[in-house]
Design a protein around this motif. Structure first.
Motif, PDB file in Angstrom:
ATOM      1  N   LEU A  12       0.809  -1.214   0.000  1.00 23.40           N
ATOM      2  CA  LEU A  12       0.000   0.000   0.000  1.00 23.40           C
ATOM      3  C   LEU A  12       0.846   1.269   0.000  1.00 23.40           C
ATOM      4  N   PRO A  13       1.823   1.418   0.906  1.00 24.75           N
ATOM      5  CA  PRO A  13       2.618   2.652   0.864  1.00 24.75           C
ATOM      6  C   PRO A  13       3.335   2.855  -0.472  1.00 24.75           C
ATOM      7  N   LEU A  14       3.793   1.782  -1.087  1.00 27.32           N
ATOM      8  CA  LEU A  14       4.466   1.900  -2.387  1.00 27.32           C
ATOM      9  C   LEU A  14       3.504   2.352  -3.473  1.00 27.32           C
ATOM     10  N   LEU A  15       2.314   1.773  -3.480  1.00 27.28           N
ATOM     11  CA  LEU A  15       1.303   2.148  -4.465  1.00 27.28           C
ATOM     12  C   LEU A  15       0.880   3.602  -4.281  1.00 27.28           C
ATOM     13  N   VAL A  16       0.689   4.002  -3.050  1.00 26.31           N
ATOM     14  CA  VAL A  16       0.299   5.385  -2.766  1.00 26.31           C
ATOM     15  C   VAL A  16       1.421   6.336  -3.179  1.00 26.31           C
ATOM     16  N   ALA A  17       2.663   5.977  -2.864  1.00 28.32           N
ATOM     17  CA  ALA A  17       3.802   6.821  -3.257  1.00 28.32           C
ATOM     18  C   ALA A  17       3.878   6.941  -4.776  1.00 28.32           C
ATOM     19  N   ASP A  18       3.737   5.834  -5.474  1.00 25.88           N
ATOM     20  CA  ASP A  18       3.765   5.871  -6.943  1.00 25.88           C
ATOM     21  C   ASP A  18       2.657   6.757  -7.497  1.00 25.88           C
ATOM     22  N   THR A  19       1.491   6.687  -6.883  1.00 25.44           N
ATOM     23  CA  THR A  19       0.357   7.512  -7.312  1.00 25.44           C
ATOM     24  C   THR A  19       0.645   8.987  -7.066  1.00 25.44           C
ATOM     25  N   GLY A  20       1.143   9.299  -5.875  1.00 23.89           N
ATOM     26  CA  GLY A  20       1.485  10.684  -5.552  1.00 23.89           C
ATOM     27  C   GLY A  20       2.560  11.237  -6.467  1.00 23.89           C
ATOM     28  N   LEU A  21       3.568  10.421  -6.765  1.00 23.49           N
ATOM     29  CA  LEU A  21       4.636  10.857  -7.664  1.00 23.49           C
ATOM     30  C   LEU A  21       4.108  11.101  -9.070  1.00 23.49           C
ATOM     31  N   ALA A  22       3.248  10.217  -9.551  1.00 19.93           N
ATOM     32  CA  ALA A  22       2.685  10.377 -10.899  1.00 19.93           C
ATOM     33  C   ALA A  22       1.805  11.627 -10.979  1.00 19.93           C
ATOM     34  N   LEU A  23       1.007  11.869  -9.948  1.00 18.15           N
ATOM     35  CA  LEU A  23       0.145  13.047  -9.956  1.00 18.15           C
ATOM     36  C   LEU A  23       0.980  14.323  -9.820  1.00 18.15           C
ATOM     37  N   SER A  24       2.017  14.277  -9.025  1.00 16.90           N
ATOM     38  CA  SER A  24       2.908  15.429  -8.902  1.00 16.90           C
ATOM     39  C   SER A  24       3.550  15.747 -10.256  1.00 16.90           C
ATOM     40  N   GLU A  25       4.046  14.734 -10.928  1.00 12.52           N
ATOM     41  CA  GLU A  25       4.650  14.925 -12.256  1.00 12.52           C
ATOM     42  C   GLU A  25       3.631  15.521 -13.227  1.00 12.52           C
ATOM     43  N   PHE A  26       2.411  15.011 -13.170  1.00 13.71           N
ATOM     44  CA  PHE A  26       1.324  15.508 -14.009  1.00 13.71           C
ATOM     45  C   PHE A  26       1.155  17.020 -13.807  1.00 13.71           C
ATOM     46  N   HIS A  27       1.141  17.467 -12.566  1.00 10.14           N
ATOM     47  CA  HIS A  27       0.951  18.890 -12.273  1.00 10.14           C
ATOM     48  C   HIS A  27       2.185  19.722 -12.614  1.00 10.14           C
ATOM     49  N   LEU A  28       3.359  19.191 -12.346  1.00  8.57           N
ATOM     50  CA  LEU A  28       4.573  19.952 -12.628  1.00  8.57           C
ATOM     51  C   LEU A  28       4.790  20.157 -14.126  1.00  8.57           C
ATOM     52  N   GLU A  29       4.261  19.241 -14.948  1.00  5.92           N
ATOM     53  CA  GLU A  29       4.351  19.429 -16.404  1.00  5.92           C
ATOM     54  C   GLU A  29       3.672  20.723 -16.837  1.00  5.92           C
ATOM     55  N   ARG A  30       2.726  21.201 -16.049  1.00  2.54           N
ATOM     56  CA  ARG A  30       1.986  22.429 -16.349  1.00  2.54           C
ATOM     57  C   ARG A  30       2.324  23.552 -15.363  1.00  2.54           C
ATOM     58  N   ASN A  31       3.470  23.379 -14.680  1.00  5.97           N
ATOM     59  CA  ASN A  31       3.945  24.392 -13.727  1.00  5.97           C
ATOM     60  C   ASN A  31       2.947  24.696 -12.614  1.00  5.97           C
ATOM     61  N   ARG A  32       2.286  23.665 -12.139  1.00 11.28           N
ATOM     62  CA  ARG A  32       1.342  23.817 -11.021  1.00 11.28           C
ATOM     63  C   ARG A  32       1.977  23.215  -9.764  1.00 11.28           C
ATOM     64  N   ALA A  33       2.935  23.961  -9.237  1.00 12.66           N
ATOM     65  CA  ALA A  33       3.702  23.477  -8.080  1.00 12.66           C
ATOM     66  C   ALA A  33       2.811  23.228  -6.870  1.00 12.66           C
ATOM     67  N   GLU A  34       1.846  24.109  -6.617  1.00  8.26           N
ATOM     68  CA  GLU A  34       1.002  23.936  -5.429  1.00  8.26           C
ATOM     69  C   GLU A  34       0.200  22.641  -5.500  1.00  8.26           C
ATOM     70  N   LYS A  35      -0.313  22.324  -6.678  1.00  6.63           N
ATOM     71  CA  LYS A  35      -1.065  21.067  -6.850  1.00  6.63           C
ATOM     72  C   LYS A  35      -0.127  19.868  -6.683  1.00  6.63           C
ATOM     73  N   ALA A  36       1.102  19.988  -7.190  1.00  6.54           N
ATOM     74  CA  ALA A  36       2.079  18.908  -7.036  1.00  6.54           C
ATOM     75  C   ALA A  36       2.406  18.698  -5.565  1.00  6.54           C
ATOM     76  N   ILE A  37       2.600  19.783  -4.845  1.00  3.54           N
ATOM     77  CA  ILE A  37       2.906  19.711  -3.414  1.00  3.54           C
ATOM     78  C   ILE A  37       1.735  19.073  -2.660  1.00  3.54           C
TER      79      ILE A  37
END
Length: 186
Positions: free
Chosen positions: A89-114
């Motif tokens: 579970l922690p690995l899956l959640v971390a992978d999800t958080g990392l993927a969503l952060s990358e998704f937001h950072l691609e559009r320069n949305r640092a607050e959403k990534a954070i």
């Protein structure tokens, strides 16, 4: 009674011949949904559609509220520590958080990534990858005070064992003065 019955009248929770409780196949756990959403976002429908990927990853992370059965009564569900899901579970959640952060950072949305990284850290607080991406995302906000505060928090969390070498190197890169804050606090 809480789980009810399937349309054919079969109880969703029943005891088998040995007296063990079994769930009907129609019972879906949040973990199953989380896995499915992550898979669809990264290997299914989300691969070819940025909008779909973002929605699926967001929906997945909304399911996460903290460590698995964190509020369980003392001494209950001890068997869970022997189950692989406790580690997965922690690995899956971390992978999800990392993927969503990358998704937001691609559009320069640092607050959403954070926000995504902090949500993942509630379930996987020891995942160094999340901390690294949180440092990087915070760095993109161009708020040195915020980055210093995060670095100080990370140093405090590291305790007696100290900051891991990769994290130390990243701090040196993003905030070369971070050690001065540690010395001042000590």
């Amino acid at each position: 009674a809480w789980l009810g019955a399937d349309p054919d009248g079969t109880p969703r929770l029943a005891a088998d011949a040995a007296g063990r409780l079994t769930l009907a196949r129609s019972v879906v756990s949040d973990l199953d949904v989380l896995r499915s959403l992550y898979y669809e976002a990264t290997q299914g429908r989300g691969v070819d559609s940025r909008q779909v990927r973002g929605r699926l990853l967001t929906d997945a992370l909304v399911l996460v509220r903290g460590p698995l059965l964190a509020d369980r009564p003392e001494g209950r569900y001890r068997w869970l520590t022997h189950e692989i899901v406790d580690a997965q579970l922690p690995l899956l959640v971390a992978d999800t958080g990392l993927a969503l952060s990358e998704f937001h950072l691609e559009r320069n949305r640092a607050e959403k990534a954070i926000e995504a990284l902090n949500a993942a850290l509630r379930t996987a607080p020891a995942d160094e990858r999340l901390w690294h991406e949180l440092l990087r995302a915070t760095h993109t906000t161009d708020d040195p005070d915020r980055l210093r505060a995060l670095a100080a928090d990370l140093v405090d969390r590291s305790g007696a064992r100290g900051v891991p070498p990769r994290t130390e190197a990243l701090l040196d890169e993003l905030l070369p003065t971070w050690r001065e804050g540690v010395a001042a606090a000590g």
